[in-house]
Design a protein around this motif. Structure first.
Motif, mmCIF file in Angstrom:
data_model
loop_
_atom_site.group_PDB
_atom_site.id
_atom_site.type_symbol
_atom_site.label_atom_id
_atom_site.label_comp_id
_atom_site.label_asym_id
_atom_site.label_seq_id
_atom_site.Cartn_x
_atom_site.Cartn_y
_atom_site.Cartn_z
ATOM 1 N N ASP A 9 0.869 -1.192 0.000
ATOM 2 C CA ASP A 9 0.000 0.000 0.000
ATOM 3 C C ASP A 9 0.893 1.224 0.000
ATOM 4 O OD1 ASP A 9 -1.898 2.093 0.662
ATOM 5 O OD2 ASP A 9 -3.245 0.422 1.189
ATOM 6 N N SER A 34 4.944 0.004 -2.905
ATOM 7 C CA SER A 34 4.657 0.048 -4.341
ATOM 8 C C SER A 34 4.640 -1.376 -4.892
ATOM 9 C CB SER A 34 5.699 0.884 -5.080
ATOM 10 O OG SER A 34 6.945 0.227 -5.064
ATOM 11 N N ASP A 53 -3.274 -2.764 -2.097
ATOM 12 C CA ASP A 53 -4.204 -1.667 -2.384
ATOM 13 C C ASP A 53 -4.413 -1.617 -3.886
ATOM 14 O OD1 ASP A 53 -5.809 0.508 -2.090
ATOM 15 O OD2 ASP A 53 -4.127 1.944 -2.075
ATOM 16 N N GLN A 54 -5.618 -1.192 -4.303
ATOM 17 C CA GLN A 54 -5.902 -1.119 -5.733
ATOM 18 C C GLN A 54 -5.292 0.135 -6.339
ATOM 19 O OE1 GLN A 54 -6.733 -2.686 -8.182
ATOM 20 N NE2 GLN A 54 -7.522 -1.209 -9.707
ATOM 21 N N ARG A 55 -5.489 1.261 -5.678
ATOM 22 C CA ARG A 55 -5.038 2.548 -6.237
ATOM 23 C C ARG A 55 -3.614 2.824 -5.773
ATOM 24 N NH1 ARG A 55 -8.837 5.834 -8.501
ATOM 25 N NH2 ARG A 55 -10.997 5.144 -8.339
ATOM 26 N N SER A 60 -1.422 -0.510 -10.772
ATOM 27 C CA SER A 60 -2.572 -0.688 -9.887
ATOM 28 C C SER A 60 -2.499 -2.042 -9.182
ATOM 29 C CB SER A 60 -3.866 -0.595 -10.692
ATOM 30 O OG SER A 60 -3.981 -1.738 -11.549
ATOM 31 N N GLY A 61 -3.320 -2.181 -8.161
ATOM 32 C CA GLY A 61 -3.365 -3.445 -7.425
ATOM 33 C C GLY A 61 -3.736 -4.614 -8.323
ATOM 34 N N GLU A 63 -3.290 -4.838 -11.576
ATOM 35 C CA GLU A 63 -2.158 -5.136 -12.455
ATOM 36 C C GLU A 63 -1.052 -5.876 -11.691
ATOM 37 O OE1 GLU A 63 -2.482 -1.340 -15.524
ATOM 38 O OE2 GLU A 63 -1.358 -1.167 -13.648
ATOM 39 N N SER A 81 -10.041 -2.224 -2.293
ATOM 40 C CA SER A 81 -10.457 -1.278 -3.341
ATOM 41 C C SER A 81 -11.691 -0.517 -2.902
ATOM 42 C CB SER A 81 -10.744 -2.025 -4.648
ATOM 43 O OG SER A 81 -11.881 -2.836 -4.476
ATOM 44 N N ASP A 85 -13.722 0.995 -8.257
ATOM 45 C CA ASP A 85 -12.865 0.021 -8.963
ATOM 46 C C ASP A 85 -13.515 -1.349 -9.094
ATOM 47 O OD1 ASP A 85 -10.719 1.918 -9.031
ATOM 48 O OD2 ASP A 85 -10.372 1.470 -6.891
ATOM 49 N N SER A 88 -13.122 -3.479 -12.559
ATOM 50 C CA SER A 88 -11.788 -4.028 -12.857
ATOM 51 C C SER A 88 -11.422 -5.151 -11.893
ATOM 52 C CB SER A 88 -10.736 -2.914 -12.809
ATOM 53 O OG SER A 88 -10.688 -2.336 -11.516
#
Length: 600
Positions: A9, A34, A53-55, A60-61, A63, A81, A85, A88
């Protein structure tokens, strides 16, 4: 097992909050801010569950977790998320990239439970993988074991087949395989209009080898014979050991009947011309061979082998060390011998045997000094059967053992009866077979029988007549047996002297009392200078060794007079008396002075 949890996160406070929430559940917690940092940690640590975390900037999470799914598919991937989101995240879940997602804000207890379930899921997957690997390894091992088992079974089947079809001592085909091959060759010969020869072979006097040298030497001899026979035949032929010292050969594609005889003679020559070396001994061995020809002497294996065996027996009767072709007359003779053997086996139980007695007469005073007990067979079906017809068969079948014991008992019984009747100095000579003499504790058996009839061995009521060949069969044991009986008082004479081995050394070693000159030397005594020289030499030999000499087969007054002039001690023959039943012998004993006057 340690449970490792990775928290990814970019918001440090969120990561710290998650760590505080989950720390008490005993996880080893790794943190990254990251996706790239998360991937680096995954390279360094074995992680069971990831919460991302997604964002996040850069990746992104969804990906990030999709990338993790590709690299580390066994991890359990969870995403945090917002509702924006949802589409996705749902797509990633459907693709399998994400196991579960939580919306922010989350429910602490629900998150804890879901993380714990995620680890269970991961561990179950790990255990499943481990079990699958174990199963795979076990399958590989099982496959290998199956291959080894199949190989072992094939080897075992080969061994069983070999044991079932080959002789363990000589490695030759056994009787079962021999019959199978003979059956195949007969079928082929029938189809191709050819002949097949069967040779039945037997080692002559093989039992003497075992008795003289022992069974290990006998086994080595059989192995050597097997190799020698194999070297005398073609690759297309078969030699087999079908019983103890019996072998058989199948000759295929025989062009003419004489070809089988040529092979048989070649085999006989190979054995007759040189001894066989066994350990430290050299053994001369000869064979007897019987031959049958397909389809002349039989059209199946049973008939062919039977015909060859019949011819083999004929070869034995012809003196051994020869081969004989089967003839129909042999079969008739074989059947007659079998019938005779059956009747002989019944004769003892039916009391058909009896003893006749032929007197021995002193040459100086013409007085009966003893007699020889001779076996006669008064058959209910055949009448009086001559000894020449049945004595050899008694020897061949082993019936001589019970019959020989009966003879000894009957002679002892009669000697006792004559003594009780007041007839003094009764000396009965009983002939012995080599089979009898080889019986365990033969000396003890003789003395026991005499004791049962109240006879003192020292009184010379019973004398034992031996052959030269019997004396030289296992000399050490023979000496022991003779000495045991001699010490008890029993006398011995050598029957048919001069026709056997005629080794003078045994006359010194054995406790012999008298020699009996064979009737073949007496028959032409007056006309044959060689016979006269032989008889004279035997008499001189006997005198020099202190032995009495008795001539057998004396039939004429000329023979009697010449033997008397030569110094022979006694004689036995038709001139004085034929073998007679017990009643006539009793009469002769009581009236010998009148029947054989001195000087007659």
């Amino acid at each position: 097992m340690e449970r490792t949890l990775l928290l990814v996160d970019d918001e440090v406070d969120v990561g710290a909050a998650l760590e505080r929430l989950l720390r008490h559940d005993g996880y080893r917690i790794l943190r990254a801010t990251s996706a790239l940092e998360g991937l680096e940690l995954l390279e360094q640590h074995k992680v069971g569950v990831i919460i991302s975390d997604q964002r996040m900037p850069g990746m992104s999470g969804v990906e990030f977790l999709t990338r993790v799914y590709e690299l580390y598919p066994d991890t359990i991937r969870i995403v945090l998320s917002g509702s924006a989101d949802f589409d996705s995240v749902t797509g990633a879940i459907n693709r399998g990239a994400i196991y579960k997602f939580f919306t922010k804000p989350w429910d602490n207890e629900a998150l804890r439970v879901d993380v714990m379930e995620a680890f269970w899921r991961h561990e179950l997957a790990q255990e499943k993988e481990r079990l699958l690997q174990e199963i795979q390894s076990a399958n590989v091992l099982l496959s290998q074991l199956n291959l080894e088992l199949a190989s072992a079974m094939e080897h075992k089947d080969s061994q069983i087949k070999r044991i079932a079809h080959y002789d363990s001592l000589t490695a030759l085909p056994n009787r079962l395989l021999f019959l199978d091959r003979l059956d195949q060759e007969v079928a082929r010969a029938n189809r191709d209009d050819q002949m097949v020869a069967v040779l039945s072979l037997d080692l002559d006097r093989f039992k003497k080898v075992n008795e003289s040298f022992g069974h290990p030497v006998g086994d080595q001899l059989l192995q050597t014979v097997a190799k020698k026979l194999s070297s005398q035949i073609r690759a297309c032929d078969t030699v087999a050991r079908i019983a103890d010292d019996e072998f058989a050969i199948v000759l295929t594609g025989v062009k003419a009947t004489h070809a089988a005889g040529e092979v048989a003679q070649k085999i006989l020559d190979s054995f007759a011309h040189s001894p066989i070396s066994i350990s430290d001994s050299e053994v001369f061995i000869t064979l007897s061979i019987g031959i049958s020809i397909y389809p002349v002497d039989g059209v199946n294996t049973t008939a062919l082998l039977k015909s060859a065996d019949t011819a083999l027996h004929q070869a034995k009767r012809e003196g051994r060390n020869n081969f004989q072709y089967y003839t129909v007359q042999m079969n008739a003779t074989s059947w007659q011998r079998l019938k005779l053997e059956t009747e002989l086996r019944q004769a003892l139980a039916r009391n058909e045997f009896e003893l006749h007695y032929q007197p021995k007469v002193d040459m100086d005073c013409n007085k009966i000094v003893g007699m020889e007990a001779l076996l006669r067979w008064q058959s209910a079906e055949r009448g009086l059967v001559t000894p020449a017809e049945f004595i050899p068969l008694l020897e061949e079948t082993g019936l001589i053992l019970p019959v020989g014991e009966w003879v000894l008992r009957e002679a002892c019984k009669q000697a006792r009866a004559w003594q009780d009747a007041g007839i003094p100095d009764v000396h009965i000579a009983v002939n012995l077979s080599s089979l009898q003499f080889r019986q365990p504790d033969f000396a003890g058996s003789v003395l026991k029988i005499m004791q049962e009839h109240g006879l003192d061995p020292a009184m010379n009521g019973i004398e034992l007549e031996l052959t030269e060949s019997l004396l030289l069969d296992n000399v050490a044991r023979t000496i022991d047996t003779l000495n045991t009986l001699h010490e008890a008082g029993i006398r011995f004479s050598i029957d048919d002297f001069g026709t056997g081995y005629s080794s003078l050394s045994y006359l010194k070693r054995f406790p012999i009392s008298s020699l009996k000159i064979d009737q073949s030397f007496v028959q032409d005594l007056s006309s044959n200078r060689d016979d006269e020289s032989i008889v004279s030499a035997i008499i001189a030999l006997g005198r020099s060794l202190g032995l009495s000499v008795i001539a057998e087969g004396v039939e004429t007054a000329e023979q009697s007079a010449q033997l008397r002039r030569m110094g022979c001690d006694g004689m036995q023959g038709y001139l004085f008396s034929r073998p007679v039943p017990v009643a006539e012998m009793t009469y002769l004993l009581q009236n010998s002075a009148n029947l054989f006057p001195a000087g007659a």
